[in-house]
Design a protein around this motif. Structure first.
Motif, PDB file in Angstrom:
ATOM      1  N   THR A 142       0.805  -1.298   0.161  1.00 23.48           N
ATOM      2  CA  THR A 142       0.160  -0.095  -0.548  1.00 23.48           C
ATOM      3  C   THR A 142       0.814   1.056   0.400  1.00 23.48           C
ATOM      4  O   THR A 142       2.406   1.365  -0.308  1.00 23.48           O
ATOM      5  CB  THR A 142      -1.072   0.121   1.271  1.00 23.48           C
ATOM      6  N   SER A 143       0.581   2.117  -0.370  1.00 20.64           N
ATOM      7  CA  SER A 143       0.614   3.549   0.523  1.00 20.64           C
ATOM      8  C   SER A 143       0.734   4.468   1.587  1.00 20.64           C
ATOM      9  O   SER A 143       0.121   4.305   2.215  1.00 20.64           O
ATOM     10  CB  SER A 143       0.516   4.853  -1.010  1.00 20.64           C
ATOM     11  N   VAL A 144       1.883   4.407   1.858  1.00 20.55           N
ATOM     12  CA  VAL A 144       2.495   5.012   3.214  1.00 20.55           C
ATOM     13  C   VAL A 144       2.767   6.177   3.821  1.00 20.55           C
ATOM     14  O   VAL A 144       3.453   7.163   2.451  1.00 20.55           O
ATOM     15  CB  VAL A 144       3.447   4.049   5.077  1.00 20.55           C
ATOM     16  N   LEU A 145       1.843   7.221   4.317  1.00 19.19           N
ATOM     17  CA  LEU A 145       2.373   8.265   4.825  1.00 19.19           C
ATOM     18  C   LEU A 145       2.804   8.177   6.300  1.00 19.19           C
ATOM     19  O   LEU A 145       2.440   8.291   6.648  1.00 19.19           O
ATOM     20  CB  LEU A 145       0.604   9.797   4.907  1.00 19.19           C
ATOM     21  N   ILE A 146       3.896   9.353   5.959  1.00 16.81           N
ATOM     22  CA  ILE A 146       4.785   8.789   7.488  1.00 16.81           C
ATOM     23  C   ILE A 146       4.734  10.242   7.756  1.00 16.81           C
ATOM     24  O   ILE A 146       5.251  11.593   7.305  1.00 16.81           O
ATOM     25  CB  ILE A 146       6.220   8.778   7.370  1.00 16.81           C
ATOM     26  N   ILE A 147       4.207  10.786   9.090  1.00 21.69           N
ATOM     27  CA  ILE A 147       3.972  11.663   9.934  1.00 21.69           C
ATOM     28  C   ILE A 147       5.066  11.973  10.746  1.00 21.69           C
ATOM     29  O   ILE A 147       4.794  11.064  12.124  1.00 21.69           O
ATOM     30  CB  ILE A 147       2.889  12.592  10.639  1.00 21.69           C
ATOM     31  N   GLU A 148       6.370  12.549  10.741  1.00 14.18           N
ATOM     32  CA  GLU A 148       7.530  12.226  12.266  1.00 14.18           C
ATOM     33  C   GLU A 148       8.116  13.587  11.977  1.00 14.18           C
ATOM     34  O   GLU A 148       8.175  14.056  11.103  1.00 14.18           O
ATOM     35  CB  GLU A 148       8.037  11.029  12.087  1.00 14.18           C
ATOM     36  N   ASP A 149       8.499  14.502  12.642  1.00  8.89           N
ATOM     37  CA  ASP A 149       8.558  15.674  13.311  1.00  8.89           C
ATOM     38  C   ASP A 149      10.405  15.768  13.217  1.00  8.89           C
ATOM     39  O   ASP A 149      11.495  16.457  12.845  1.00  8.89           O
ATOM     40  CB  ASP A 149       8.579  16.791  13.966  1.00  8.89           C
ATOM     41  N   GLU A 150      11.362  14.809  13.690  1.00 11.53           N
ATOM     42  CA  GLU A 150      12.571  13.873  13.472  1.00 11.53           C
ATOM     43  C   GLU A 150      13.078  13.160  12.438  1.00 11.53           C
ATOM     44  O   GLU A 150      12.789  12.398  12.018  1.00 11.53           O
ATOM     45  CB  GLU A 150      12.691  13.073  14.999  1.00 11.53           C
ATOM     46  N   PRO A 151      13.969  14.231  12.307  1.00 11.90           N
ATOM     47  CA  PRO A 151      14.246  13.632  10.362  1.00 11.90           C
ATOM     48  C   PRO A 151      14.530  12.394  10.206  1.00 11.90           C
ATOM     49  O   PRO A 151      14.977  11.623   9.397  1.00 11.90           O
ATOM     50  CB  PRO A 151      15.790  14.355  10.248  1.00 11.90           C
ATOM     51  N   THR A 174       5.058  18.073  10.526  1.00  8.10           N
ATOM     52  CA  THR A 174       3.201  19.518  11.312  1.00  8.10           C
ATOM     53  C   THR A 174       2.103  18.860  10.339  1.00  8.10           C
ATOM     54  O   THR A 174       2.087  18.506   9.744  1.00  8.10           O
ATOM     55  CB  THR A 174       3.580  21.054  10.594  1.00  8.10           C
ATOM     56  N   ARG A 175       1.156  19.513  11.114  1.00  7.70           N
ATOM     57  CA  ARG A 175      -0.103  18.929  11.679  1.00  7.70           C
ATOM     58  C   ARG A 175      -0.741  19.751   9.133  1.00  7.70           C
ATOM     59  O   ARG A 175      -1.079  18.711   8.757  1.00  7.70           O
ATOM     60  CB  ARG A 175      -0.926  19.668  12.027  1.00  7.70           C
ATOM     61  N   SER A 176      -0.340  21.116   9.402  1.00  7.16           N
ATOM     62  CA  SER A 176      -0.970  20.643   8.230  1.00  7.16           C
ATOM     63  C   SER A 176      -0.099  20.373   6.877  1.00  7.16           C
ATOM     64  O   SER A 176      -0.562  20.408   5.803  1.00  7.16           O
ATOM     65  CB  SER A 176      -0.249  22.465   7.498  1.00  7.16           C
ATOM     66  N   GLN A 195       3.792  14.133  19.377  1.00  4.60           N
ATOM     67  CA  GLN A 195       4.311  15.636  19.676  1.00  4.60           C
ATOM     68  C   GLN A 195       5.304  16.085  18.416  1.00  4.60           C
ATOM     69  O   GLN A 195       5.540  15.249  17.898  1.00  4.60           O
ATOM     70  CB  GLN A 195       5.366  15.542  20.636  1.00  4.60           C
ATOM     71  N   LEU A 196       4.156  17.080  16.752  1.00  5.66           N
ATOM     72  CA  LEU A 196       5.026  17.293  16.205  1.00  5.66           C
ATOM     73  C   LEU A 196       5.475  19.164  16.512  1.00  5.66           C
ATOM     74  O   LEU A 196       5.836  19.370  17.427  1.00  5.66           O
ATOM     75  CB  LEU A 196       3.936  17.965  14.938  1.00  5.66           C
ATOM     76  N   ALA A 197       6.552  18.883  15.251  1.00 10.24           N
ATOM     77  CA  ALA A 197       7.743  20.423  15.293  1.00 10.24           C
ATOM     78  C   ALA A 197       6.640  21.528  15.441  1.00 10.24           C
ATOM     79  O   ALA A 197       7.711  22.561  16.630  1.00 10.24           O
ATOM     80  CB  ALA A 197       8.251  20.448  13.750  1.00 10.24           C
ATOM     81  N   ASP A 198       5.802  22.215  15.205  1.00 14.22           N
ATOM     82  CA  ASP A 198       5.389  23.327  15.137  1.00 14.22           C
ATOM     83  C   ASP A 198       4.459  23.486  16.525  1.00 14.22           C
ATOM     84  O   ASP A 198       3.672  24.090  16.492  1.00 14.22           O
ATOM     85  CB  ASP A 198       4.546  23.831  14.703  1.00 14.22           C
ATOM     86  N   SER A 200       1.823  21.000  16.575  1.00 15.15           N
ATOM     87  CA  SER A 200       0.554  20.803  16.548  1.00 15.15           C
ATOM     88  C   SER A 200       0.835  19.172  17.249  1.00 15.15           C
ATOM     89  O   SER A 200       1.907  18.404  17.123  1.00 15.15           O
ATOM     90  CB  SER A 200       1.026  20.642  14.988  1.00 15.15           C
ATOM     91  N   SER A 201      -0.744  18.601  17.160  1.00 14.78           N
ATOM     92  CA  SER A 201      -0.405  16.963  17.717  1.00 14.78           C
ATOM     93  C   SER A 201      -1.003  15.859  16.087  1.00 14.78           C
ATOM     94  O   SER A 201      -1.774  15.956  15.765  1.00 14.78           O
ATOM     95  CB  SER A 201      -1.574  16.854  18.112  1.00 14.78           C
ATOM     96  N   GLY A 202       0.281  15.018  16.256  1.00 15.53           N
ATOM     97  CA  GLY A 202      -0.133  14.210  15.225  1.00 15.53           C
ATOM     98  C   GLY A 202      -1.946  13.518  15.398  1.00 15.53           C
ATOM     99  O   GLY A 202      -2.184  12.619  14.564  1.00 15.53           O
ATOM    100  N   LEU A 203      -2.704  13.389  16.973  1.00 12.44           N
ATOM    101  CA  LEU A 203      -4.186  12.902  16.689  1.00 12.44           C
ATOM    102  C   LEU A 203      -4.310  13.774  15.885  1.00 12.44           C
ATOM    103  O   LEU A 203      -5.507  13.663  15.123  1.00 12.44           O
ATOM    104  CB  LEU A 203      -4.115  13.118  18.347  1.00 12.44           C
ATOM    105  N   ASP A 204      -4.824  15.176  16.019  1.00 18.58           N
ATOM    106  CA  ASP A 204      -5.142  16.373  14.985  1.00 18.58           C
ATOM    107  C   ASP A 204      -4.973  15.823  13.915  1.00 18.58           C
ATOM    108  O   ASP A 204      -5.961  15.915  13.601  1.00 18.58           O
ATOM    109  CB  ASP A 204      -4.641  17.952  16.052  1.00 18.58           C
TER     110      ASP A 204
END
Length: 265
Positions: A142-151, A174-176, A195-198, A200-204
């Motif tokens: 499948t295709s995957v989106l990774i939401i993570e603020d640590e490179p 970030t959420r945006s 917990q994201l870089a700016d 914002s919340s990964g949950l949101d």
């Protein structure tokens, strides 16, 4: 330490295991509740809990086995659509394979401890784990989106996801940024930090995605117990940081196995 304190310490992680195994917050928590009722009704079982996590998970396994192995997959009258799908999906393979794999990866039990929990021979447990891994290797991609603020962690997850044959539809810190990726292409799976870089919340960020479509989500956090209280709608799949790659691999497999991250009614 009192019995209640012993159980309380292990309860968040039992909830994590139950949810991952069942593919549902509501179903997993129901099994944990039934396990606690069994503990309260059995004096010998209460005394055995002084031995740590293994007896508690063994008690859960007995409740799980009696409910899932004795009920035909098609007997889902009165269940919601997703609950019926979960029961049917569980009936298509031997759940014991996935129990063994989840216990040794997500919950970090040894093969010997897993054998005690499942009341199986250690050699059989090793065979079950191999069978489950073989099933993962045969799974569709499948295709995957990774939401993570640590490179560095984001790169590690990208490499892992790619090694499993999946494609990366985008990364976001970030959420945006997550919104932008989803606006261009809806992923088939999301891996998200809390917990994201700016700030914002990964949950949101994930909630934004689920407003558009139903997609399995795996949250990755250093403090899973904070999200496993059972007091509100919570993530079904949780991986603890720092993580082992085999743990993420197993969580991905289990999430795709059920194909839905939303809690059942």
């Amino acid at each position: 330490m009192s019995l209640s304190a012993q159980v309380a310490n292990n309860l968040p992680f039992l909830r994590r295991y139950a949810r991952a195994l069942s593919g549902s917050q509501a179903t997993g928590d129901a099994f944990v509740h039934a396990t606690l009722e069994a503990v309260l009704a059995d004096k010998a079982l209460q005394e055995s809990l002084s031995g740590g996590r293994v007896p508690l998970y063994n008690a859960f396994n007995k409740v799980w086995s009696s409910a899932y192995l004795d009920v035909p997959p098609g007997d889902a009258a009165g269940a919601g659509e997703h609950e019926a799908a979960v029961r049917e999906r569980l009936g298509t393979i031997t759940p014991l394979n996935r129990q063994a794999l989840l216990l040794t990866t997500l919950e970090d039990f040894s093969v010997a401890e897993t054998a005690q929990i499942l009341e199986r021979d250690e050699n059989e447990v090793e065979d079950l784990i191999r069978d489950a891994i073989a099933e993962i290797d045969r799974e569709s991609t499948t295709s995957v989106l990774i939401i993570e603020d640590e490179p560095l962690i984001s790169m590690q997850l990208e490499e892992l996801v790619s090694s499993l044959g999946h494609t990366i539809c985008g990364t976001a810190a970030t959420r945006s940024q997550a919104r932008q990726v989803v606006a261009e292409r809806m992923p088939g799976l999301v891996l998200a930090d809390i917990q994201l870089a700016d700030g914002s919340s990964g949950l949101d960020a994930v909630d934004d995605i689920l407003q558009i479509g139903d997609v399995p989500v795996i949250f990755i956090t250093a403090y899973p117990e904070r999200l496993l209280t059972g007091d509100r709608p919570e993530p079904t799949y949780l991986v603890t940081k720092p993580f082992q790659e085999v743990t993420v691999r197993t969580a991905i497999s289990q999430a795709l196995f059920f194909g839905s991250s939303r809690p059942l009614p």
